[in-house]
Design a protein around this motif. Structure first.
Motif, mmCIF file in Angstrom:
data_model
loop_
_atom_site.group_PDB
_atom_site.id
_atom_site.type_symbol
_atom_site.label_atom_id
_atom_site.label_comp_id
_atom_site.label_asym_id
_atom_site.label_seq_id
_atom_site.Cartn_x
_atom_site.Cartn_y
_atom_site.Cartn_z
ATOM 1 N N ASN A 209 -76.200 59.429 -55.799
ATOM 2 C CA ASN A 209 -75.555 60.662 -56.241
ATOM 3 C C ASN A 209 -74.272 60.378 -57.012
ATOM 4 O O ASN A 209 -73.499 59.497 -56.640
ATOM 5 C CB ASN A 209 -75.198 61.525 -55.023
ATOM 6 N N HIS B 78 -68.503 61.115 -48.662
ATOM 7 C CA HIS B 78 -68.756 60.442 -47.376
ATOM 8 C C HIS B 78 -69.348 59.070 -47.638
ATOM 9 O O HIS B 78 -69.699 58.755 -48.778
ATOM 10 C CB HIS B 78 -69.660 61.302 -46.472
ATOM 11 N N ASP C 279 -75.972 56.199 -50.537
ATOM 12 C CA ASP C 279 -76.378 56.950 -51.741
ATOM 13 C C ASP C 279 -75.193 57.676 -52.391
ATOM 14 O O ASP C 279 -75.347 58.344 -53.417
ATOM 15 C CB ASP C 279 -77.538 57.928 -51.447
ATOM 16 N N HIS C 280 -73.997 57.525 -51.801
ATOM 17 C CA HIS C 280 -72.798 58.120 -52.393
ATOM 18 C C HIS C 280 -71.732 57.080 -52.755
ATOM 19 O O HIS C 280 -70.819 57.385 -53.531
ATOM 20 C CB HIS C 280 -72.207 59.175 -51.450
ATOM 21 N N ASP D 116 -75.646 67.340 -48.717
ATOM 22 C CA ASP D 116 -75.518 66.583 -47.465
ATOM 23 C C ASP D 116 -74.931 67.429 -46.336
ATOM 24 O O ASP D 116 -73.904 67.090 -45.751
ATOM 25 C CB ASP D 116 -74.677 65.315 -47.682
ATOM 26 N N HIS E 14 -79.974 67.520 -43.377
ATOM 27 C CA HIS E 14 -80.007 68.071 -44.735
ATOM 28 C C HIS E 14 -80.542 69.508 -44.747
ATOM 29 O O HIS E 14 -81.289 69.910 -43.865
ATOM 30 C CB HIS E 14 -80.866 67.189 -45.632
ATOM 31 N N HIS F 286 -79.880 67.121 -54.592
ATOM 32 C CA HIS F 286 -80.233 66.225 -53.479
ATOM 33 C C HIS F 286 -81.642 66.517 -52.956
ATOM 34 O O HIS F 286 -81.880 66.555 -51.749
ATOM 35 C CB HIS F 286 -79.196 66.352 -52.350
HETATM 36 ZN ZN ZN Z 1 -76.706 61.917 -49.711
#
Ligand code: ZN
Ligand code: ZN
Length: 265
Positions: free
Chosen positions: A15, A58, A62-63, A145, A193, A218
């Motif tokens: 992301n 966070h 994936d971030h 998220d 999620h 997402h």
């Molecule tokens: Zn994520």
């Protein structure tokens, strides 16, 4: 005076969101390799050298996958709350202390003429938070998220001009899929999620007269499809008395291709 943004990439493969005004150029999360991040910037005709900072929501990979590399390469300050710093610090590699800044939950930080408001979300990370961007009376919300969308969040993000909003999975696809039950339970839990239907229900309470666009973000690669997400959200909103396509439009995001740079209006 304009607030612009592009969802550079969205989904569990990585992301990143880009937000700019005339004076400020912020990156929110960098969950892809440094090389891929450079390519994404190239495709929206922006140079990462011109960025003024990176905000981190966070510490999930994936971030943050590209945060360290990207910040070193382009000498950028990084902003995150204390618990997120503790959780991600060892994953970012060597960074100068002058690059590390605290951005707490429920704070408004001014980056020149761009005000960024943080809000906490329920998700299985140290202290996850997302952001509303305010510039010249325009409001852009980024919220993904989330295990569920609390009343508090709804109150904070209400009446935005544009939303980038999580629409992670189709509940039936998730229940039927081959994931182990423990993972299904995590995704469906209060710290996992948001499903298509839950996204739509929450959005129906947050959409205001000014709202013009909603970007569904997402999306799960295994348990959702762009068309399914859009149709599900559209249907629920319709049931709530809102006509997509008249007052506001729904937009897709993609794991590999940036959305066209858009003016928040
Ligand atoms: Zn994520
Ligand atoms: Zn996450």
């Amino acid at each position: 005076m304009t607030l612009r943004f592009s969802v550079l990439a969205s989904g569990s493969t990585g992301n990143a969101v880009y937000v700019e005004t005339e004076q400020q150029r912020l990156l929110i999360d960098a969950g892809l390799s440094g090389k891929k991040m450079d390519e994404l910037f190239q495709s929206i005709n922006r140079d990462p050298k011109d960025l003024t900072g990176i905000l981190v929501s966070h510490e999930h990979s994936d971030h943050i996958k590209g945060v360290g590399i990207f910040a070193r390469k382009h000498k950028l300050p990084i902003y995150a709350n204390e618990k997120t710093w503790q959780a991600m610090n060892s994953h970012l590699g060597n960074l100068a202390n002058e690059q590390k800044f605290i951005f707490g939950i429920d704070e408004v930080k001014s980056f020149g003429n761009l005000d960024v408001e943080s809000f906490g979300v329920s998700h299985d990370a140290a202290e996850p938070m997302f952001f509303s961007f305010h510039h010249e009376g325009k409001k852009l919300v980024l919220a993904t998220d989330m295990g569920y969308v609390s009343e508090r969040i709804k109150g904070t993000i209400k009446d935005a001009d544009m939303f980038i909003f999580e629409s992670n999975h189709d509940t039936n696809m998730l229940r039927m899929c081959k994931y182990p039950w423990s993972i299904k339970r995590r995704i469906l839990s209060d710290v996992g999620h948001v499903s298509n239907e839950d996204a739509a229900m929450a959005l129906s309470e947050c959409i205001g007269d000014k709202t013009s666009r909603i970007y569904l973000a997402h999306l799960s690669l295994d348990n959702n499809l762009k068309d399914l997400a859009r149709l599900s959200v559209e249907q629920v909103l319709k049931e709530q008395g809102m006509a997509v396509g008249e007052q506001f439009e729904l937009y897709d995001t993609d794991p590999h291709h940036p959305t066209a740079l858009a003016v928040v209006s």
